[in-house]
Design a protein around this motif. Structure first.
Motif, short mmCIF file in Angstrom:
data_model
loop_
_atom_site.label_atom_id
_atom_site.label_comp_id
_atom_site.label_asym_id
_atom_site.label_seq_id
_atom_site.Cartn_x
_atom_site.Cartn_y
_atom_site.Cartn_z
N VAL A 31 11.91 -27.70 20.43
CA VAL A 31 12.55 -27.60 21.76
C VAL A 31 12.28 -28.86 22.57
O VAL A 31 13.18 -29.42 23.20
CB VAL A 31 12.05 -26.34 22.50
CG1 VAL A 31 12.62 -26.31 23.91
CG2 VAL A 31 12.44 -25.09 21.74
N TYR A 84 17.14 -26.34 28.98
CA TYR A 84 15.71 -26.12 29.15
C TYR A 84 15.39 -24.65 28.91
O TYR A 84 15.94 -23.77 29.56
CB TYR A 84 15.27 -26.54 30.56
CG TYR A 84 15.28 -28.04 30.73
CD1 TYR A 84 14.22 -28.81 30.27
CD2 TYR A 84 16.37 -28.69 31.32
CE1 TYR A 84 14.24 -30.19 30.40
CE2 TYR A 84 16.39 -30.06 31.45
CZ TYR A 84 15.32 -30.81 30.99
OH TYR A 84 15.35 -32.19 31.10
N THR A 85 14.52 -24.43 27.93
CA THR A 85 14.18 -23.07 27.52
C THR A 85 12.80 -22.73 28.03
O THR A 85 11.82 -23.41 27.71
CB THR A 85 14.19 -22.93 25.99
OG1 THR A 85 15.48 -23.32 25.51
CG2 THR A 85 13.89 -21.50 25.58
N ASP A 106 8.66 -22.23 25.92
CA ASP A 106 8.19 -23.15 24.89
C ASP A 106 7.35 -24.22 25.57
O ASP A 106 7.83 -24.97 26.41
CB ASP A 106 9.37 -23.79 24.17
CG ASP A 106 8.90 -24.64 23.01
OD1 ASP A 106 8.77 -24.10 21.92
OD2 ASP A 106 8.66 -25.85 23.22
#
Length: 682
Positions: free
Chosen positions: A598, A675-676, A679
Motif C-alpha cells: 500500500v 489512501y487506505t 495499513d
C-alpha cells in the motif's frame, strides 16, 4: 529694520550721550567763583588746592569713566552678538523656533525565489493632527462620530506622544476612503486634521508561509531599553529605533529586520513658544527598505500546507483528530528551505495597526493549539522510528551490533528479564531481522538488542548518544529564523541533573533508558527540522548544510541583487565502518518499496526512486505522533521532505500523504493512488 543697523544706531546714540555728559560735567561751574578784577586770567579764588570742589569734580570724572566703561562693554557685547557672532545666534534662534521630526519609511517586500510577493506593501490613508487639537473638544467629538470611535479613544490618540511631541499624531490608520472623502470635503469642520499617506503590510496569499515570514508590530519598551544598553560599537551597526516604529517581531520580519527596515525621512517644522507646530519647512524623503528573496518556492510551500491538511483528513478516517503538525522541504545539496509549514496557521494581517488584546490572548491561550509556534523549528517531539538508521550506524561504528548480527522478533522482548519485557509495534512478531531489514520493517526488537549492547559496553557505553550528536541532534541547526529549539539527546549526566529530586537509584541511567532512545522513544527530543537536516546528511554521505531561508537581498534600486546568501556547511558526519552507510541506504529504500504494498503504491507512480522512513511517537495519555521522512532521487539525492502530525496515529498513515504531496509538487507528479486507512508502519 535690520537688527545689525539697530545696534549701530544704538551704539552711536550711546557714544553721543557719553560725550555730551562729559562736556556737561566739564563746563559745570556752580561750585566755583572767578576773580577777574585785576584784569588777569580767571583764577579760582579758592586756589587749586585740595578743596571740596576739587574732590567733587574728581568724583564726577571717575563716575563718568565708570559709566562709559559699562556702556562700552554693552556696545562691545552687542557688537559681538550682532556683528561677529550673528550667524551663530541666528542659528540658535532658528533652532528654538523649529524642530526636526522623522517620517516612517516603507519596509522592504518579502518575495519567494521566483519573485512572487509573499509580503507586500499597500497604500493606506490615515488621519493625523498635532497635539494642540486635543484642546478643541468640538472638533475631537465630531471626528469621533465620523470615525465611529469613542471620544476618549480619539482624544488619547491625539495626546499620545509615542510618535514624537512635534510629529503629527495618528488619530486613525487605514481609514476607509469614504470617510477620508467626507473629511476632505468638509475640511473646514476639522481644522488641524490632515490626511497622511502610509504603507501597511499586505499578504496577497493570506496565511501562506505565515510561520516563515512572521509578523510586524510597534517596537516594544523592552526593545527600546535593550537598545539603550548597547555599547557604542554595537550601536554603530544597529538601527536607532524610536517609540512608535514598526519593526519585525517574528520570523523573517524579525531575523532580517536590518534589511527590511527602511531609512526614516526627516521633516522640519516650525513651533511656537509652547511647542505647538505652526508650519513646515524643508524635508528629506524616507527611503524604503530592501526587498529580499527567500529560498521558498510558493508552489512547494502550498504543497507543504495542503499535504498537512490531507494527512489530517486521512488520520480522521482512522479515528484520530490531529490539528497540529509540521512539514518541511529542503534541498539537501545546499540547505535551502523550499517549503516550511506549521499547523495551525495564523493570519499575520491581524497584527497590522496593532493586534487586539482578545486576538492576542486567543493566539497564546494555553488551552489552544498555539498557532504562533513554528513547529518545524520550535516543536520538540520524540523522533520515533525515524532515528533507527542512525541507531544502526552507531551499532556498526562501535561494533556492538554489526551488519552480520540478527535478532528474533516474537513481538515481545525480554532481553532485560521478563519483568522488564517490551513489545514490538508488530505484536505478532517479525521473525528474524538484521539491521537492514530492521530498518525496513521498523522492528523494535533489533534496536532493543542494540541499545542493550551499548548499555553493557565497557568501551563505549554512550556511543549511541555520541552518534546522534555526530549527526547534529541535540543542537540547533543554525537556521536563519528566530526561536529555534535545541532538542535533547539524554545521557547519564543529563538524567542525574534533570532528575535531581529523585533517589540515587532512580537518577541512575539504566538499560531501559538506552533501549528507549534506541527506537526514538523516552526522553529524546528533536525538532522536525533537525530530523530533516540529519536525513539531508544521510542522503549526502554525511555532509549537512546549514538550513536557510534567505536567497538574496535585492538592490534598493531594484537592479539585481545587493547580497546573495552563500551556503555554509554545518557538519560532516564521518562513518569509518566500511559498508555501514550502504546498510542504512538499503534499509530506507526497501522501507518505501518492500515493507508495504500500500505504501509502495504511492511512490511507484513517481518518476524517481525514493528512500524514507516512518515513525510513530508514543506519549503517555495522548494519541500517537506520526512521522514520515523521505529523500529523492535515491541514486542522486536532491530533496528531503519531513512531515510530523501530532496525535495523528501511525506515521505511514497520517504523515506519508503530506510527504507524497510535496514530492508530487517537486516532480509535477500528483499521487493517483487511494489512501487506505489501517495499513501502517511504525
Amino acid at each position: 529694520m535690520d537688527a545689525q543697523l539697530i545696534v549701530i544706531i544704538a551704539g552711536v546714540i550711546l557714544v553721543v550721550a557719553i560725550i555730551g555728559s562729559l562736556l556737561f560735567l566739564k563746563g559745570y561751574s556752580g561750585k566755583f567763583t572767578f576773580d577777574t578784577a585785576n584784569g588777569t586770567r580767571p583764577r579760582a579764588t579758592e586756589g587749586e588746592g585740595s578743596t571740596s570742589g576739587t574732590k567733587s569734580n574728581g568724583r564726577f570724572k571717575l563716575l563718568t569713566a565708570g559709566v562709559g566703561a559699562v556702556f562700552a562693554a554693552i556696545i562691545a557685547k552687542l557688537w559681538s552678538m550682532q556683528m561677529v557672532s550673528a550667524d551663530h545666534y541666528d542659528k540658535l534662534a532658528e533652532q528654538n523656533q523649529t524642530r526636526t521630526v522623522t517620517t516612517p519609511a516603507p519596509r522592504g517586500r518579502i518575495l519567494d525565489r521566483n519573485g512572487e510577493a509573499i509580503v507586500d506593501n499597500r497604500a493606506s490613508l490615515a488621519l493625523v493632527a498635532y497635539r494642540d487639537l486635543a484642546e478643541n473638544t468640538v472638533v475631537v467629538r465630531h471626528l469621533a462620530n465620523v470615525l465611529g470611535m469613542p471620544y476618549m479613544a480619539v482624544l488619547r490618540n491625539i495626546q499620545d506622544n509615542t510618535e514624537g511631541a512635534q510629529s503629527p499624531h495618528t488619530i486613525a490608520s487605514d481609514v476607509r476612503r469614504s470617510t477620508i472623502a467626507y473629511v476632505v470635503e468638509h475640511i473646514d469642520q476639522f481644522p488641524g486634521v490632515s490626511v497622511a499617506e502610509r504603507t501597511e503590510r499586505s499578504y496577497p496569499n493570506g496565511t501562506l508561509a505565515c510561520h516563515v515570514v512572521g509578523y510586524t508590530g510597534t517596537v516594544t519598551q523592552e526593545q527600546l531599553d535593550a537598545q539603550e544598553n548597547l555599547s557604542d560599537e554595537e550601536r554603530a551597526g544597529s538601527i536607532d529605533y524610536q517609540s512608535g516604529d514598526i519593526v519585525g517581531q517574528a520570523g523573517v520580519e524579525y531575523y532580517y529586520e536590518s534589511l527590511l527596515q527602511g531609512i526614516r525621512g526627516e521633516q522640519t517644522v516650525k513651533v511656537d513658544a509652547d511647542g505647538n507646530v505652526t508650519g513646515q519647512a524643508g524635508a528629506v524623503p524616507a527611503k524604503a527598505g530592501s526587498d529580499i528573496k527567500l529560498t521558498i518556492d510558493l508552489k512547494i510551500q502550498r504543497a507543504c500546507e495542503e499535504g498537512l491538511k490531507l494527512g489530517m483528513e486521512v488520520a480522521e478516517q482512522t479515528g484520530y483528530e490531529p490539528t497540529c503538525g509540521a512539514c518541511v522541504c529542503m534541498d539537501c545539496t545546499n540547505g535551502e528551505i523550499l517549503g516550511l509549514a506549521s499547523a495551525p496557521t495564523f493570519d499575520p494581517s491581524v497584527f497590522v495597526g496593532g493586534v487586539s488584546s482578545d486576538t492576542w490572548n486567543e493566539l497564546n491561550d494555553d488551552e489552544g493549539d498555539h498557532p504562533l509556534l513554528n513547529r518545524v523549528i520550535g516543536g520538540l517531539y520524540m523522533s520515533a522510528s525515524t532515528i533507527k538508521p542512525f541507531t544502526s550506524l552507531a551499532g556498526m561504528e562501535y561494533g556492538v551490533y554489526t551488519a552480520d548480527m540478527s535478532s528474533n522478533c516474537t513481538g515481545w522482548w525480554t532481553g532485560l528479564g521478563e519483568a522488564w519485557g517490551k513489545k514490538c509495534w508488530l505484536e505478532t512478531g517479525h521473525g528474524t531481522r538484521n539491521l537492514e531489514t530492521g530498518i525496513r520493517d521498523s522492528c523494535d526488537v533489533v534496536f532493543y538488542d542494540l541499545g542493550k549492547n551499548f548499555f553493557y559496553s565497557e568501551k563505549n557505553p554512550e556511543g549511541l548518544q555520541e552518534m546522534y550528536r555526530r549527526w547534529g541532534l541535540g543542537a540547533k541547526t543554525g537556521i536563519d529564523l528566530p526561536s529555534e529549539a535545541e532538542g535533547r539527546v539524554p545521557d547519564s549526566a543529563w538524567k542525574e541533573e534533570y532528575r535531581k529530586d529523585w533517589s540515587a537509584d532512580q537518577r541512575a541511567w539504566n538499560a531501559g533508558d538506552m533501549t528507549n532512545i534506541a527506537i526514538g522513544q523516552g526522553d529524546i527530543l528533536v525538532t522536525p527540522l533537525q530530523m530533516a537536516t540529519a536525513y539531508c546528511g544521510l542522503a549526502m554521505g554525511g555532509v549537512e548544510w546549514i538550513p536557510h531561508v534567505l536567497l538574496s537581498a535585492v538592490a534598493r534600486d531594484g537592479e539585481g541583487d545587493a547580497y546573495t546568501y552563500e551556503p555554509k556547511k554545518r557538519l560532516t558526519a564521518e562513518i569509518s565502518t566500511a559498508g555501514a552507510l550502504d546498510v542504512a541506504y538499503r534499509g530506507v529504500h526497501s522501507m518505501i518499496y518492500e515493507e508495504s504494498a500500500v505504501t509502495a503504491a504511492h511512490f511507484t507512480n513517481l518518476p524517481v526512486q525514493v528512500a524514507g522512513k516512518s515513525g510513530t511517537g508514543e506519549k503517555d495519555g495522548e494519541d500517537p505522533y506520526g512521522w514520515f521522512i523521505a529523500y529523492a532521487p535515491f541514486d542522486d539525492p536532491k530533496y528531503v521532505v519531513c512531515a510530523m502530525l501530532e496525535r495523528g496515529g501511525f506515521g505511514s498513515t497520517c504523515a506519508m500523504p503530506a510527504v507524497r504531496t510535496v514530492l508530487g509538487a517537486l516532480y509535477d507528479s500528483p499521487d493517483d493512488a487511494a489512501y487506505t486507512a489501517g495499513d501502517s508502519t511504525r
